[in-house]
Design a protein around this motif. Sequence first.
Motif, short mmCIF file in Angstrom:
data_model
loop_
_atom_site.label_atom_id
_atom_site.label_comp_id
_atom_site.label_asym_id
_atom_site.label_seq_id
_atom_site.Cartn_x
_atom_site.Cartn_y
_atom_site.Cartn_z
N VAL A 43 35.23 56.73 24.81
CA VAL A 43 35.57 55.38 25.27
C VAL A 43 34.30 54.54 25.45
N THR A 44 33.26 55.15 26.01
CA THR A 44 32.03 54.40 26.27
C THR A 44 31.38 53.88 25.00
N GLU A 45 31.73 54.46 23.85
CA GLU A 45 31.17 54.03 22.58
C GLU A 45 32.09 53.05 21.83
N THR A 46 33.22 52.71 22.45
CA THR A 46 34.25 51.93 21.76
C THR A 46 34.57 50.63 22.50
N MET A 47 33.69 50.21 23.41
CA MET A 47 34.00 49.06 24.24
C MET A 47 34.19 47.76 23.45
N PRO A 48 33.37 47.46 22.42
CA PRO A 48 33.61 46.22 21.66
C PRO A 48 35.00 46.18 21.01
N GLU A 49 35.43 47.33 20.48
CA GLU A 49 36.76 47.39 19.83
C GLU A 49 37.88 47.25 20.86
N ILE A 50 37.69 47.81 22.04
CA ILE A 50 38.69 47.70 23.11
C ILE A 50 38.84 46.24 23.53
N ILE A 51 37.71 45.57 23.76
CA ILE A 51 37.74 44.17 24.19
C ILE A 51 38.38 43.29 23.11
N LYS A 52 38.03 43.55 21.84
CA LYS A 52 38.62 42.77 20.74
C LYS A 52 40.13 42.96 20.69
N MET A 53 40.62 44.18 20.88
CA MET A 53 42.06 44.43 20.84
C MET A 53 42.77 43.70 21.98
N ILE A 54 42.18 43.70 23.17
CA ILE A 54 42.78 42.99 24.30
C ILE A 54 42.83 41.49 24.01
N GLU A 55 41.77 40.97 23.42
CA GLU A 55 41.76 39.55 23.05
C GLU A 55 42.90 39.24 22.08
N ASP A 56 43.13 40.13 21.11
CA ASP A 56 44.21 39.92 20.14
C ASP A 56 45.58 39.97 20.81
N ILE A 57 45.73 40.86 21.77
CA ILE A 57 47.01 40.96 22.49
C ILE A 57 47.29 39.68 23.26
N ILE A 58 46.26 39.14 23.91
CA ILE A 58 46.42 37.88 24.65
C ILE A 58 46.75 36.74 23.68
N LYS A 59 45.99 36.67 22.58
CA LYS A 59 46.19 35.61 21.58
C LYS A 59 47.60 35.65 21.01
N ASN A 60 48.16 36.87 20.85
CA ASN A 60 49.49 37.01 20.26
C ASN A 60 50.62 36.90 21.28
N GLY A 61 50.28 36.60 22.53
CA GLY A 61 51.31 36.29 23.53
C GLY A 61 51.83 37.45 24.34
N SER A 62 51.18 38.63 24.25
CA SER A 62 51.68 39.79 24.99
C SER A 62 50.77 40.21 26.14
N GLY A 63 49.66 39.52 26.32
CA GLY A 63 48.76 39.85 27.42
C GLY A 63 48.47 38.61 28.24
N TYR A 64 48.17 38.80 29.53
CA TYR A 64 47.85 37.65 30.39
C TYR A 64 46.83 38.07 31.43
N VAL A 65 46.05 37.10 31.85
CA VAL A 65 44.98 37.32 32.82
C VAL A 65 45.44 36.83 34.18
N VAL A 66 45.19 37.63 35.21
CA VAL A 66 45.57 37.23 36.57
C VAL A 66 44.31 37.08 37.41
N GLU A 67 44.50 36.63 38.61
CA GLU A 67 43.39 36.37 39.54
C GLU A 67 42.52 37.62 39.67
N GLY A 68 41.22 37.41 39.63
CA GLY A 68 40.29 38.52 39.78
C GLY A 68 39.79 39.08 38.47
N GLY A 69 40.32 38.58 37.35
CA GLY A 69 39.86 39.04 36.05
C GLY A 69 40.59 40.27 35.53
N GLU A 70 41.76 40.59 36.08
CA GLU A 70 42.55 41.71 35.57
C GLU A 70 43.43 41.21 34.43
#
Length: 479
Positions: A117-144
């Motif tokens: 996991v420690t070697e895959t952080m850029p890919e993890i962050i990119k996937m989360i960005e794609d999930i948000i962009k596609n309407g299935s992820g959301y950010v709440v107070e505190g950066g979660e």
Amino acid sequence: MARELKVHNNLTRKKEVFQTIEPGKVKFYSCGPTTYDFLHIGNARALVVGDLFNRVLKAFGYDVTFVRNYTDVDDKIIDRAKELKRDPIEHAALFVKECETDMNSLGMMPATHTPKVTETMPEIIKMIEDIIKNGSGYVVEGGEVLFNVPSFAEYGKLSKKDLESLQHGIRVDVDSRKKNPSDFVLWKPAKAGEPAWDSPWGKGRPGWHIECSAMAKKFLGPTLDLHHGGVDLMFPHHENEIAQSEAANKCPFCNNWAHNEFLNFGTEKMSKSLGNVIKIRDFVEKYGGQVLRHILLSVHYRARLEWSDEVLQRALDEVKRIHEFALEAKTYTSAANPSADGTISETIEKMMEELSNDFNSAGALGHFFSFIRYVKANKDKLSAENIVQVNNTIKFVEEALGLINKDPQAVIDALHKHDQDTSSTGVDAAWIEGLIEERKAAKAAKNWARADEIRKELTQKSIELKDNPDGSTSWKVQS
């Protein structure tokens, strides 16, 4: 051309002809260990089953890209590191090496890739960005960052769980920031003293589920041919992997899902939380990794494996028998008038038929024992061709199942040492260890009466128990 096989696909709950995206090639992901402690023999079952799939697919002619990860960022790692006053990343790195030692002792073939996991952080962050962009992820107070489960219409298609029932079934206090009770974490905000990485939502670390999705995609692409793990991972881990991967990639995540059953000790699943574990390291030191591997493959991967003294003793006997045969076969010479029939030449095909039926290692092993009996009974009637077939069959078992060590004499010597250790004490070490593990399980279940009975039973046999500070129990014969 690769040989056809059928696999029980948990996505459909049916045994189906295994078809790959690209003919002859397999993209295979197996969930690996969380590196917070030594592995126990329950962990070993998932590892050895994943190795079995890899070996059999290769033996059938497939070009396999096999990815097995290490989860080296996790709550369990952080908690254990705090207990030991150790840096969590350093603690995880230490146990990656310990896991590798244990896996090597079980005769496992190297995976193609073993990401962390420690070697895959850029890919993890990119996937989360794609999930948000596609309407299935959301950010709440505190950066979660959370995954909006109802946004994925097919949620539950692997576990066959109904989302509405899941939502109603959540009884704990639900985080008011969640849009839905079933929503799960993609990114956690940083806490003091915990590992953290920069992200668009602030410093933090990934949730467990997103890690495997990103590691799988990095090395295998957006769609896999086969995904494996223990049956306990089907929900929520694998269900969430599907939801977030398909939300991010807009295509199917995996076409075939295979899950191995539990290894049970008595009536309970073997687990650290119950305290009824046997570490791989401890078992291998006493009996050898070949014995543990044999136990784990002596039953079908989808059947529950009940651990017992009888199972252990049978494995000790069978491993010895197999390796003595492998040594004996090296001495065979062709007869002047050979008369052995076609049984020898048919064995590999019979074993492959079993393995093509949902990786049935137990059925294949049964044919191999029949083969051993026949060859030994007819060793003075073998032709030169028969001897080649015998050696090819032994090589097949070594490569496709890993049930014959490349150094049979070393295995026999280790088993002989175990026999000597047992006879020198005048007691059955396997029986004692079994009772000790039963006592641990009884104590975990607060069945103090049974725990006391076991201690008394061993005392009557002149076996003295010592409960150690780390939770283990050692024993010795009283003088």
